[in-house]
Design a protein around this motif. Structure first.
Motif, PDB file in Angstrom:
ATOM      1  N   CYS A  62       0.855  -1.178   0.000  1.00 20.34           N
ATOM      2  CA  CYS A  62       0.000   0.000   0.000  1.00 20.34           C
ATOM      3  C   CYS A  62       0.896   1.234   0.000  1.00 20.34           C
ATOM      4  O   CYS A  62       1.884   1.304   0.746  1.00 20.34           O
ATOM      5  N   TYR A  63       0.564   2.197  -0.848  1.00 22.88           N
ATOM      6  CA  TYR A  63       1.323   3.440  -0.961  1.00 22.88           C
ATOM      7  C   TYR A  63       0.386   4.630  -0.810  1.00 22.88           C
ATOM      8  O   TYR A  63      -0.801   4.542  -1.136  1.00 22.88           O
ATOM      9  N   VAL A  64       0.933   5.743  -0.350  1.00 23.02           N
ATOM     10  CA  VAL A  64       0.194   6.997  -0.234  1.00 23.02           C
ATOM     11  C   VAL A  64       0.967   8.054  -1.005  1.00 23.02           C
ATOM     12  O   VAL A  64       2.161   8.268  -0.753  1.00 23.02           O
ATOM     13  N   ALA A  65       0.295   8.694  -1.948  1.00 24.32           N
ATOM     14  CA  ALA A  65       0.899   9.772  -2.732  1.00 24.32           C
ATOM     15  C   ALA A  65       0.375  11.107  -2.214  1.00 24.32           C
ATOM     16  O   ALA A  65      -0.827  11.279  -2.040  1.00 24.32           O
ATOM     17  N   VAL A  66       1.293  12.027  -1.939  1.00 22.41           N
ATOM     18  CA  VAL A  66       0.946  13.355  -1.434  1.00 22.41           C
ATOM     19  C   VAL A  66       1.370  14.380  -2.474  1.00 22.41           C
ATOM     20  O   VAL A  66       2.539  14.439  -2.862  1.00 22.41           O
ATOM     21  N   SER A  67       0.416  15.175  -2.920  1.00 24.47           N
ATOM     22  CA  SER A  67       0.680  16.220  -3.899  1.00 24.47           C
ATOM     23  C   SER A  67       0.986  17.525  -3.168  1.00 24.47           C
ATOM     24  O   SER A  67       0.093  18.173  -2.630  1.00 24.47           O
ATOM     25  N   ASN A  68       2.258  17.894  -3.131  1.00 22.28           N
ATOM     26  CA  ASN A  68       2.686  19.166  -2.560  1.00 22.28           C
ATOM     27  C   ASN A  68       2.697  20.214  -3.666  1.00 22.28           C
ATOM     28  O   ASN A  68       2.903  19.890  -4.832  1.00 22.28           O
ATOM     29  N   LEU A  70       3.402  24.129  -2.791  1.00 24.75           N
ATOM     30  CA  LEU A  70       3.966  25.439  -2.466  1.00 24.75           C
ATOM     31  C   LEU A  70       5.124  25.325  -1.490  1.00 24.75           C
ATOM     32  O   LEU A  70       4.965  24.825  -0.383  1.00 24.75           O
ATOM     33  N   SER A  71       6.274  25.824  -1.895  1.00 21.97           N
ATOM     34  CA  SER A  71       7.370  25.962  -0.946  1.00 21.97           C
ATOM     35  C   SER A  71       7.371  27.401  -0.442  1.00 21.97           C
ATOM     36  O   SER A  71       6.637  28.251  -0.937  1.00 21.97           O
ATOM     37  N   ARG A  72       8.208  27.675   0.528  1.00 24.27           N
ATOM     38  CA  ARG A  72       8.247  29.023   1.080  1.00 24.27           C
ATOM     39  C   ARG A  72       8.727  30.042   0.037  1.00 24.27           C
ATOM     40  O   ARG A  72       8.229  31.152  -0.035  1.00 24.27           O
ATOM     41  N   ASP A  73       9.699  29.639  -0.779  1.00 25.73           N
ATOM     42  CA  ASP A  73      10.328  30.585  -1.706  1.00 25.73           C
ATOM     43  C   ASP A  73       9.822  30.513  -3.138  1.00 25.73           C
ATOM     44  O   ASP A  73       9.841  31.506  -3.851  1.00 25.73           O
ATOM     45  N   ILE A  74       9.424  29.336  -3.576  1.00 25.02           N
ATOM     46  CA  ILE A  74       9.029  29.166  -4.978  1.00 25.02           C
ATOM     47  C   ILE A  74       7.615  28.609  -5.038  1.00 25.02           C
ATOM     48  O   ILE A  74       7.340  27.524  -4.531  1.00 25.02           O
ATOM     49  N   ARG A  75       6.720  29.336  -5.649  1.00 26.13           N
ATOM     50  CA  ARG A  75       5.330  28.896  -5.766  1.00 26.13           C
ATOM     51  C   ARG A  75       5.191  27.834  -6.854  1.00 26.13           C
ATOM     52  O   ARG A  75       5.786  27.933  -7.919  1.00 26.13           O
ATOM     53  N   PHE A  76       4.393  26.833  -6.566  1.00 28.98           N
ATOM     54  CA  PHE A  76       4.040  25.768  -7.510  1.00 28.98           C
ATOM     55  C   PHE A  76       5.268  25.037  -8.033  1.00 28.98           C
ATOM     56  O   PHE A  76       5.312  24.616  -9.175  1.00 28.98           O
ATOM     57  N   ARG A  77       6.268  24.871  -7.154  1.00 31.58           N
ATOM     58  CA  ARG A  77       7.430  24.057  -7.511  1.00 31.58           C
ATOM     59  C   ARG A  77       7.905  23.290  -6.278  1.00 31.58           C
ATOM     60  O   ARG A  77       8.937  23.563  -5.710  1.00 31.58           O
ATOM     61  N   GLU A  78       7.073  22.397  -5.852  1.00 31.79           N
ATOM     62  CA  GLU A  78       7.424  21.549  -4.708  1.00 31.79           C
ATOM     63  C   GLU A  78       7.139  20.106  -5.110  1.00 31.79           C
ATOM     64  O   GLU A  78       6.077  19.813  -5.649  1.00 31.79           O
ATOM     65  N   ASP A  79       8.084  19.235  -4.890  1.00 32.20           N
ATOM     66  CA  ASP A  79       7.938  17.847  -5.301  1.00 32.20           C
ATOM     67  C   ASP A  79       6.836  17.132  -4.523  1.00 32.20           C
ATOM     68  O   ASP A  79       6.652  17.364  -3.336  1.00 32.20           O
ATOM     69  N   SER A  80       6.131  16.274  -5.224  1.00 27.60           N
ATOM     70  CA  SER A  80       5.175  15.383  -4.592  1.00 27.60           C
ATOM     71  C   SER A  80       5.944  14.180  -4.062  1.00 27.60           C
ATOM     72  O   SER A  80       7.065  13.912  -4.493  1.00 27.60           O
ATOM     73  N   ILE A  81       5.354  13.473  -3.106  1.00 29.88           N
ATOM     74  CA  ILE A  81       6.060  12.370  -2.444  1.00 29.88           C
ATOM     75  C   ILE A  81       5.158  11.135  -2.412  1.00 29.88           C
ATOM     76  O   ILE A  81       3.950  11.249  -2.207  1.00 29.88           O
ATOM     77  N   ILE A  82       5.761   9.983  -2.580  1.00 35.23           N
ATOM     78  CA  ILE A  82       5.046   8.713  -2.413  1.00 35.23           C
ATOM     79  C   ILE A  82       5.676   7.973  -1.243  1.00 35.23           C
ATOM     80  O   ILE A  82       6.884   7.774  -1.188  1.00 35.23           O
ATOM     81  N   TYR A  83       4.813   7.615  -0.284  1.00 33.95           N
ATOM     82  CA  TYR A  83       5.243   6.880   0.905  1.00 33.95           C
ATOM     83  C   TYR A  83       4.727   5.451   0.831  1.00 33.95           C
ATOM     84  O   TYR A  83       3.610   5.224   0.361  1.00 33.95           O
ATOM     85  N   ARG A  84       5.499   4.510   1.320  1.00 34.04           N
ATOM     86  CA  ARG A  84       4.996   3.155   1.503  1.00 34.04           C
ATOM     87  C   ARG A  84       4.245   3.167   2.834  1.00 34.04           C
ATOM     88  O   ARG A  84       4.781   3.589   3.853  1.00 34.04           O
ATOM     89  N   PHE A  85       2.989   2.735   2.817  1.00 29.20           N
ATOM     90  CA  PHE A  85       2.142   2.787   3.998  1.00 29.20           C
ATOM     91  C   PHE A  85       2.146   1.437   4.686  1.00 29.20           C
ATOM     92  O   PHE A  85       1.725   0.439   4.109  1.00 29.20           O
ATOM     93  N   ALA A  86       2.618   1.420   5.925  1.00 25.84           N
ATOM     94  CA  ALA A  86       2.704   0.162   6.663  1.00 25.84           C
ATOM     95  C   ALA A  86       1.536  -0.025   7.624  1.00 25.84           C
ATOM     96  O   ALA A  86       1.376  -1.079   8.205  1.00 25.84           O
ATOM     97  N   GLY A  87       0.725   1.009   7.799  1.00 28.08           N
ATOM     98  CA  GLY A  87      -0.432   0.912   8.680  1.00 28.08           C
ATOM     99  C   GLY A  87      -0.130   1.157  10.114  1.00 28.08           C
ATOM    100  O   GLY A  87       0.875   1.527  10.564  1.00 28.08           O
TER     101      GLY A  87
END
Length: 87
Positions: A62-68, A70-87
């Motif tokens: 099971c994986y969870v994808a998070v769509s980021n 906004l960073s503090r300095d650059i708008r609309f340029r923050e990487d999204s992350i995929i986590y392995r979900f262990a529960g």
């Protein structure tokens, strides 16, 4: 709502606090577990202007994808992350 191994979870992704002139986008988001008829916070993770969360299964994991967004300095340029979900 995420369901895995017969357990139910809710992931709260936080987008922004503050005002447009002084936004705070580096926030903590949370994972809650439905247990005993109520939601219990079981974990937290950093997000940066998170706009969406989704869960998916691949290769028996099971994986969870998070769509980021906004960073503090650059708008609309923050990487999204995929986590392995262990529960």
């Amino acid at each position: 709502m995420l369901q895995t191994q017969g357990e139910s979870y809710l992931i709260q992704a936080n987008f922004i606090h503050g005002t447009p002139a002084a936004p705070k986008t580096d926030l903590t988001s949370f994972i809650f577990h439905w247990k005993g008829g109520k939601m219990e916070k079981v974990d937290e993770f950093d997000t940066f202007g998170a706009t969406d969360v989704t869960a998916f299964n691949a290769d028996g994991q099971c994986y969870v994808a998070v769509s980021n967004s906004l960073s503090r300095d650059i708008r609309f340029r923050e990487d999204s992350i995929i986590y392995r979900f262990a529960g």
